[in-house]
Design an enzyme around this catalytic site. Sequence first.
Site, PDB file in Angstrom:
ATOM      1  N   LYS A 137       0.858  -1.189   0.000  1.00  0.00           N
ATOM      2  CA  LYS A 137       0.000   0.000   0.000  1.00  0.00           C
ATOM      3  C   LYS A 137       0.891   1.234   0.000  1.00  0.00           C
ATOM      4  O   LYS A 137       2.066   1.170   0.332  1.00  0.00           O
ATOM      5  CB  LYS A 137      -0.898   0.002   1.237  1.00  0.00           C
ATOM      6  CG  LYS A 137      -1.986  -1.065   1.207  1.00  0.00           C
ATOM      7  CD  LYS A 137      -2.935  -0.875   2.371  1.00  0.00           C
ATOM      8  CE  LYS A 137      -4.036  -1.914   2.335  1.00  0.00           C
ATOM      9  NZ  LYS A 137      -4.969  -1.752   3.482  1.00  0.00           N
TER      10      LYS A 137
ATOM     11  N   HIS B  13       1.956   6.642   3.006  1.00  0.00           N
ATOM     12  CA  HIS B  13       1.345   7.970   3.018  1.00  0.00           C
ATOM     13  C   HIS B  13       1.956   8.876   4.094  1.00  0.00           C
ATOM     14  O   HIS B  13       2.869   8.483   4.827  1.00  0.00           O
ATOM     15  CB  HIS B  13      -0.169   7.856   3.180  1.00  0.00           C
ATOM     16  CG  HIS B  13      -0.594   7.112   4.404  1.00  0.00           C
ATOM     17  ND1 HIS B  13      -0.446   7.616   5.673  1.00  0.00           N
ATOM     18  CD2 HIS B  13      -1.162   5.879   4.552  1.00  0.00           C
ATOM     19  CE1 HIS B  13      -0.911   6.760   6.554  1.00  0.00           C
ATOM     20  NE2 HIS B  13      -1.339   5.682   5.908  1.00  0.00           N
TER      21      HIS B  13
ATOM     22  N   HIS C  43       2.485   7.660   7.672  1.00  0.00           N
ATOM     23  CA  HIS C  43       3.658   6.827   7.939  1.00  0.00           C
ATOM     24  C   HIS C  43       4.905   7.691   8.095  1.00  0.00           C
ATOM     25  O   HIS C  43       5.788   7.371   8.890  1.00  0.00           O
ATOM     26  CB  HIS C  43       3.865   5.813   6.810  1.00  0.00           C
ATOM     27  CG  HIS C  43       2.800   4.761   6.760  1.00  0.00           C
ATOM     28  ND1 HIS C  43       2.067   4.506   5.631  1.00  0.00           N
ATOM     29  CD2 HIS C  43       2.334   3.923   7.718  1.00  0.00           C
ATOM     30  CE1 HIS C  43       1.195   3.546   5.899  1.00  0.00           C
ATOM     31  NE2 HIS C  43       1.333   3.182   7.160  1.00  0.00           N
TER      32      HIS C  43
END
Length: 579
Positions: free
Chosen positions: A139, A142, A145
């Site tokens: 994933k 973003h 994180h």
Amino acid sequence: MASFFRRTIAAKLARTLQQPEEAFLPALSALPVSKRQQAADFRLSISALRTGGVLPSGGDTQAQTDGLASQLTPDTVLEAITAGGGWINFKINRKLLVQKMLEPFGNGEDERFGLNSDLLNALKRGTVLVEYSSPNIAKKFHAGHLRSTIIGNFIGNLKQSLGNSVIRMNYLGDWGMQFGLLGAGFAQFGCQEKLKRNALQHLFEVYVQANQEAERSEDMKQAAREFFRQLEQHEREALSLWKQFRDISVDEYQRVYKRLGVHFDVYSGESFHRDEAQEVVQQLRSRGLLETTEHGTSVVDLSPAGDARSVCVVLRSDGTSLYITRDLAAALHRSGKYSFDEMIYVTDKNQTSHFRQLFQMLLAMGHSWADRCKHVPFGLVRGMKTRSGEVLFLDDVLDEARSRMLHNMSQSKTTRQMDNIQDTAEKVGISALIVQDFKGPLLSDYTFDWDRMLQAQGDTGVFLQYSHARLCSLIQKNGGLESSAFDPSLLLEQTSIGILQHFLRYDEVLHQSAQDLQPKHLVNFLLKLSHLIASAHKELPVKGSAPDVAQARLKLFSGACSVLANGMRILGITPLEKM
């Protein structure tokens, strides 16, 4: 050296009131720097003494303040003692302030400045496990994180600087139903060649395609469920593909973390606890905490007695584990393996409820150490975009920061003389990212602003780096003047005293940061120090001054350089010597 003065004042108070010195230390604090020439250096809170039982809680506060102040007389260390507004103020002998505050510098104690403090020594020390960053494989990495990564790194650095043994853990999202989708999707849309060229990008594209297909096709949903079942059953082919995805993702993450100056002692993940999760379910059942709903899911009732029912699902109806089940297993595993004194989870505020339930369940299972577990939540970042659009991976953010910083630096004449412009631009860009993120309360959302973040003037990471590099240049140019011996009477101007008064607050700032794990206290301290240094450059020139004056001033600037560098490193910023 603030500790020397704090202890001296505490000893004076202890003799006067016949109480132990330790009773006064929490009530003493260094005053923020003031432009007033006669400003005091420390103040004593009468309210704190009343709360601590040193003074009677009843009676008139001002009368108590005046009464205690009248019993205290100035001496060779304290040149003035005044009272007012529930405070007693202490002004230190100026020459002694200069001498003691600059004593540690140049004697090999620079990096330990402020850390050998009564305030900090009173803090508990032990083994601290910090879990941070924790991206989900396949994933997008973003902004959340990124925040988790730099906040967790700061907490690890802070705890380590204060004498704790720190275990830095990256707990990857590498298990769960999304891997069913990824495995099934890769069979249909994946390409090993693309995986070799740009692993994270390709896995992300496959995951998006698989999600879109699952919305249209029941076959894809079924294939995803089947792949995850194979993973849970440890079937060789499914595990082999999953391991490939995990390994290449971790390799890629490590490369990006290296750019950030971040490292981890342990790479863990949900997958490590997939089998232990089933054991946790058995423990919950044996303690009578597990219930089965009419839908076949297994839940734990966490509602306080008499309150509305609040349950947490720990097992799906098909018997597969959930995120919280694996988190329970992970916490139990870590307690047994590391015997930590404190465990800190750094995630966004949307997971606050999850961690509250996690800690509640651990306590219900009889694990009292759950009280030593803490969740540090943070707010969301709005508007983090590059010129090419929405941010997908952390690399995109770092590339953009470096690119924009390079452009800004190209406008400066001095930049063209540098050998490592790319590396410098990257480090300054990262400093700017960190300071923008850390200036306010972590829980607050904020809007990302490239232009404001990268300004050379104002309260930015660029300004911090410029301040440090300018000090390094000054010290380098005057290398022959450096000496541990200097005349303190040559640094009695208010500009010098202001910097040293600010130094008095360093251990208090670290203590405050250790209490609430907020980096804003240290950021604001360093930005204020940088502004004081900027004034000192104008008002206390080294070049052209008499040798003994130049030597004393260089001692002051060297001390300021050390304190600035120490604080920057705790924040996770690499101090630059040139820019």
